[in-house]
Design an enzyme around this catalytic site. Structure first.
Site, PDB file in Angstrom:
ATOM      1  N   TYR A 151       5.175  -6.652  -6.650  1.00 56.05           N
ATOM      2  CA  TYR A 151       4.207  -5.705  -7.232  1.00 56.05           C
ATOM      3  C   TYR A 151       4.003  -5.976  -8.729  1.00 56.05           C
ATOM      4  O   TYR A 151       3.091  -5.433  -9.341  1.00 56.05           O
ATOM      5  CB  TYR A 151       4.643  -4.237  -7.047  1.00 56.05           C
ATOM      6  CG  TYR A 151       4.850  -3.780  -5.623  1.00 56.05           C
ATOM      7  CD1 TYR A 151       4.436  -4.558  -4.536  1.00 56.05           C
ATOM      8  CD2 TYR A 151       5.451  -2.563  -5.334  1.00 56.05           C
ATOM      9  CE1 TYR A 151       4.642  -4.142  -3.237  1.00 56.05           C
ATOM     10  CE2 TYR A 151       5.656  -2.134  -4.035  1.00 56.05           C
ATOM     11  CZ  TYR A 151       5.255  -2.928  -2.993  1.00 56.05           C
ATOM     12  OH  TYR A 151       5.466  -2.505  -1.706  1.00 56.05           O
ATOM     13  N   LYS A 165      12.444  -4.861  -3.750  1.00 52.70           N
ATOM     14  CA  LYS A 165      12.425  -5.732  -2.561  1.00 52.70           C
ATOM     15  C   LYS A 165      12.419  -7.200  -2.955  1.00 52.70           C
ATOM     16  O   LYS A 165      11.858  -7.580  -3.993  1.00 52.70           O
ATOM     17  CB  LYS A 165      11.177  -5.435  -1.711  1.00 52.70           C
ATOM     18  CG  LYS A 165      10.926  -3.967  -1.461  1.00 52.70           C
ATOM     19  CD  LYS A 165       9.787  -3.696  -0.495  1.00 52.70           C
ATOM     20  CE  LYS A 165       9.387  -2.227  -0.517  1.00 52.70           C
ATOM     21  NZ  LYS A 165       8.436  -1.860  -1.568  1.00 52.70           N
ATOM     22  N   ASP A 172       9.629   3.609  -5.112  1.00 48.51           N
ATOM     23  CA  ASP A 172       9.611   2.385  -4.306  1.00 48.51           C
ATOM     24  C   ASP A 172       8.760   1.316  -4.975  1.00 48.51           C
ATOM     25  O   ASP A 172       7.541   1.445  -5.055  1.00 48.51           O
ATOM     26  CB  ASP A 172       9.019   2.692  -2.919  1.00 48.51           C
ATOM     27  CG  ASP A 172       9.033   1.467  -2.015  1.00 48.51           C
ATOM     28  OD1 ASP A 172      10.056   1.258  -1.335  1.00 48.51           O
ATOM     29  OD2 ASP A 172       8.035   0.711  -2.005  1.00 48.51           O
ATOM     30  N   HIS A 179      11.619  -8.016   2.040  1.00 50.86           N
ATOM     31  CA  HIS A 179      10.245  -7.491   2.130  1.00 50.86           C
ATOM     32  C   HIS A 179       9.569  -7.829   3.472  1.00 50.86           C
ATOM     33  O   HIS A 179       8.911  -6.979   4.070  1.00 50.86           O
ATOM     34  CB  HIS A 179       9.425  -8.049   0.956  1.00 50.86           C
ATOM     35  CG  HIS A 179       8.329  -7.141   0.498  1.00 50.86           C
ATOM     36  ND1 HIS A 179       7.981  -7.008  -0.822  1.00 50.86           N
ATOM     37  CD2 HIS A 179       7.491  -6.314   1.178  1.00 50.86           C
ATOM     38  CE1 HIS A 179       6.987  -6.138  -0.927  1.00 50.86           C
ATOM     39  NE2 HIS A 179       6.673  -5.706   0.279  1.00 50.86           N
TER      40      HIS A 179
HETATM   41  P1  NAD Z   1      -0.745   5.204   0.866  1.00 49.12           P
HETATM   42  O1  NAD Z   1      -0.859   5.334   2.343  1.00 49.12           O
HETATM   43  O2  NAD Z   1       0.363   5.879   0.166  1.00 49.12           O
HETATM   44  O3  NAD Z   1      -2.146   5.649   0.260  1.00 49.12           O
HETATM   45  C1  NAD Z   1      -2.368   5.640  -1.125  1.00 49.12           C
HETATM   46  C2  NAD Z   1      -3.818   5.967  -1.418  1.00 49.12           C
HETATM   47  O4  NAD Z   1      -4.149   7.223  -0.853  1.00 49.12           O
HETATM   48  C3  NAD Z   1      -4.077   6.104  -2.911  1.00 49.12           C
HETATM   49  O5  NAD Z   1      -4.409   4.858  -3.474  1.00 49.12           O
HETATM   50  C4  NAD Z   1      -5.220   7.075  -2.961  1.00 49.12           C
HETATM   51  O6  NAD Z   1      -6.430   6.398  -2.754  1.00 49.12           O
HETATM   52  C5  NAD Z   1      -4.956   7.961  -1.774  1.00 49.12           C
HETATM   53  N1  NAD Z   1      -4.240   9.218  -2.098  1.00 49.12           N
HETATM   54  C6  NAD Z   1      -2.929   9.389  -2.385  1.00 49.12           C
HETATM   55  N2  NAD Z   1      -2.638  10.694  -2.537  1.00 49.12           N
HETATM   56  C7  NAD Z   1      -3.799  11.360  -2.372  1.00 49.12           C
HETATM   57  C8  NAD Z   1      -4.151  12.729  -2.400  1.00 49.12           C
HETATM   58  N3  NAD Z   1      -3.250  13.682  -2.620  1.00 49.12           N
HETATM   59  N4  NAD Z   1      -5.448  13.059  -2.179  1.00 49.12           N
HETATM   60  C9  NAD Z   1      -6.384  12.109  -1.934  1.00 49.12           C
HETATM   61  N5  NAD Z   1      -6.109  10.796  -1.870  1.00 49.12           N
HETATM   62  C10 NAD Z   1      -4.825  10.423  -2.086  1.00 49.12           C
HETATM   63  O7  NAD Z   1      -0.796   3.622   0.540  1.00 49.12           O
HETATM   64  P2  NAD Z   1       0.147   2.485   0.015  1.00 49.12           P
HETATM   65  O8  NAD Z   1       0.178   2.427  -1.441  1.00 49.12           O
HETATM   66  O9  NAD Z   1      -0.307   1.276   0.754  1.00 49.12           O
HETATM   67  O10 NAD Z   1       1.611   2.809   0.580  1.00 49.12           O
HETATM   68  C11 NAD Z   1       2.551   3.581  -0.130  1.00 49.12           C
HETATM   69  C12 NAD Z   1       3.678   2.717  -0.650  1.00 49.12           C
HETATM   70  O11 NAD Z   1       4.313   1.996   0.406  1.00 49.12           O
HETATM   71  C13 NAD Z   1       3.227   1.593  -1.585  1.00 49.12           C
HETATM   72  O12 NAD Z   1       2.826   2.049  -2.842  1.00 49.12           O
HETATM   73  C14 NAD Z   1       4.450   0.731  -1.586  1.00 49.12           C
HETATM   74  O13 NAD Z   1       5.453   1.289  -2.410  1.00 49.12           O
HETATM   75  C15 NAD Z   1       4.853   0.801  -0.108  1.00 49.12           C
HETATM   76  N6  NAD Z   1       4.331  -0.349   0.671  1.00 49.12           N
HETATM   77  C16 NAD Z   1       5.228  -1.228   1.186  1.00 49.12           C
HETATM   78  C17 NAD Z   1       4.781  -2.317   1.941  1.00 49.12           C
HETATM   79  C18 NAD Z   1       5.785  -3.238   2.535  1.00 49.12           C
HETATM   80  O14 NAD Z   1       5.393  -4.314   3.000  1.00 49.12           O
HETATM   81  N7  NAD Z   1       7.043  -2.903   2.543  1.00 49.12           N
HETATM   82  C19 NAD Z   1       3.414  -2.526   2.152  1.00 49.12           C
HETATM   83  C20 NAD Z   1       2.514  -1.601   1.610  1.00 49.12           C
HETATM   84  C21 NAD Z   1       2.988  -0.512   0.881  1.00 49.12           C
END
Ligand code: NAD
Length: 271
Positions: free
Chosen positions: A49, A74, A44, A107
């Site tokens: 990004y 997106k 994704d 988005h």
């Molecule tokens: P997430 O909830 O996936 O959390 C990621 C964070 O959690 C990492 O940076 C790390 O600090 C921690 N983490 C991940 N795996 C771990 C593990 N196994 N153990 C310990 N810590 C761990 O956060 P995110 O990146 O905000 O969301 C995931 C994805 O969603 C994004 O990368 C993006 O692709 C998407 N997203 C979309 C929108 C949108 O507006 N559509 C907004 C935000 C994110």
């Protein structure tokens, strides 16, 4: 558990993938390559990004067959509108180095523009260069407004969703409409991984809190895209198909909801 979910148009979408928000171009290449090598099929990204090139490079370095992957990108807010959507889509494809994406999403619901953007998305879908189209950050009323002019219903709504923001009402509506739910910030951006309930449930299964949360999403019929740039965590986040949360554990996690948003409310964003 099925590893894929069938979207309304018959396309199979992997239920677990890798998110790459706030990932630098070069890190994106490595993360995508590691993810694919460790069994992920869904990636994704988004134009905003600024790592689509890195994602495309990771796909190529993985050596995976294109048809085995499911790539989402997106449409950014500044590019909304009919002509600009076509242009932005072409630019994303060029940066990714692909001739199609599996899913293209609006988005955010930019008022006064998203209906026109959607008309372009429908044409992109008809051309076969996006195998599915959908939205992100749309509340029920945004989807209802979209449907006043849409010919095609969105196949996916990607929304902020984690144990402290469970979005029950929106999920019920989306299920009734046959729109697949995809969670962003599924791990609460890592902020809820110390939660004692999640840690304790993890101990019952020799799993981490992150794995418990990912499993909760999967068992709730939510497509989930946790982000990590570390190979060990990327692997860990995929090792969730060998255990099952009990109904009681699922209920305990549901009860962690406090309607807490980490990102903007789609009714009130200024970007
Ligand atoms: P997430 O909830 O996936 O959390 C990621 C964070 O959690 C990492 O940076 C790390 O600090 C921690 N983490 C991940 N795996 C771990 C593990 N196994 N153990 C310990 N810590 C761990 O956060 P995110 O990146 O905000 O969301 C995931 C994805 O969603 C994004 O990368 C993006 O692709 C998407 N997203 C979309 C929108 C949108 O507006 N559509 C907004 C935000 C994110």
């Amino acid at each position: 558990m099925d590893r894929t979910k069938q979207l309304a148009n018959g396309i199979q979408m992997p239920r677990l993938g890798l998110g790459v928000w706030r990932v630098e171009e070069t890190d994106a290449t490595n993360s995508v390559k590691w993810a694919i090598e460790n069994g992920y099929h869904l990636i994704d990204t988004a134009a905003v990004y600024k790592n689509e090139r890195g994602v495309g490079e990771g796909i190529r370095q993985s050596g995976a067959k294109r048809e085995e992957l499911f790539i989402t990108t997106k449409l950014w807010n500044d590019d909304q509108g009919y002509d600009t959507t076509h242009q932005a889509f072409n630019d994303s494809l060029a940066r990714l180095g692909l001739d199609y994406v599996d899913l293209y999403l609006i988005h955010w619901p930019v008022e006064g523009k998203f209906n026109d953007s959607w008309r372009a998305m429908e044409e992109i879908y008809a051309s076969g260069r996006a195998k599915a189209i959908g939205v992100s950050n749309f509340h029920q009323h945004h989807i209802e407004q979209l449907m006043t002019t849409a010919k095609i219903k969105p196949m996916v709504d990607q929304i902020e969703l984690h144990p402290t923001l469970t979005q029950e009402n929106l999920r019920t509506y989306l299920a009734e409409e046959g729109i697949a739910v995809e969670a962003w910030s599924p791990l609460g951006q890592g902020k809820i991984l110390q939660n004692p309930t999640l840690v304790e449930i993890g101990k019952n299964h020799q799993k981490s809190a992150a794995q418990v949360i990912i499993r909760w999403h999967l068992q709730s019929d939510i497509i989930v895209i946790p982000k990590s740039v570390h190979e060990a965590r990327i692997k860990e986040n995929f090792a969730v198909f060998d255990f099952e949360l009990t109904e009681e554990e699922m209920m305990r996690i549901n009860h962690l909801n406090i309607n807490e948003r980490l990102g903007a409310d789609p009714d009130n964003f200024n970007f």
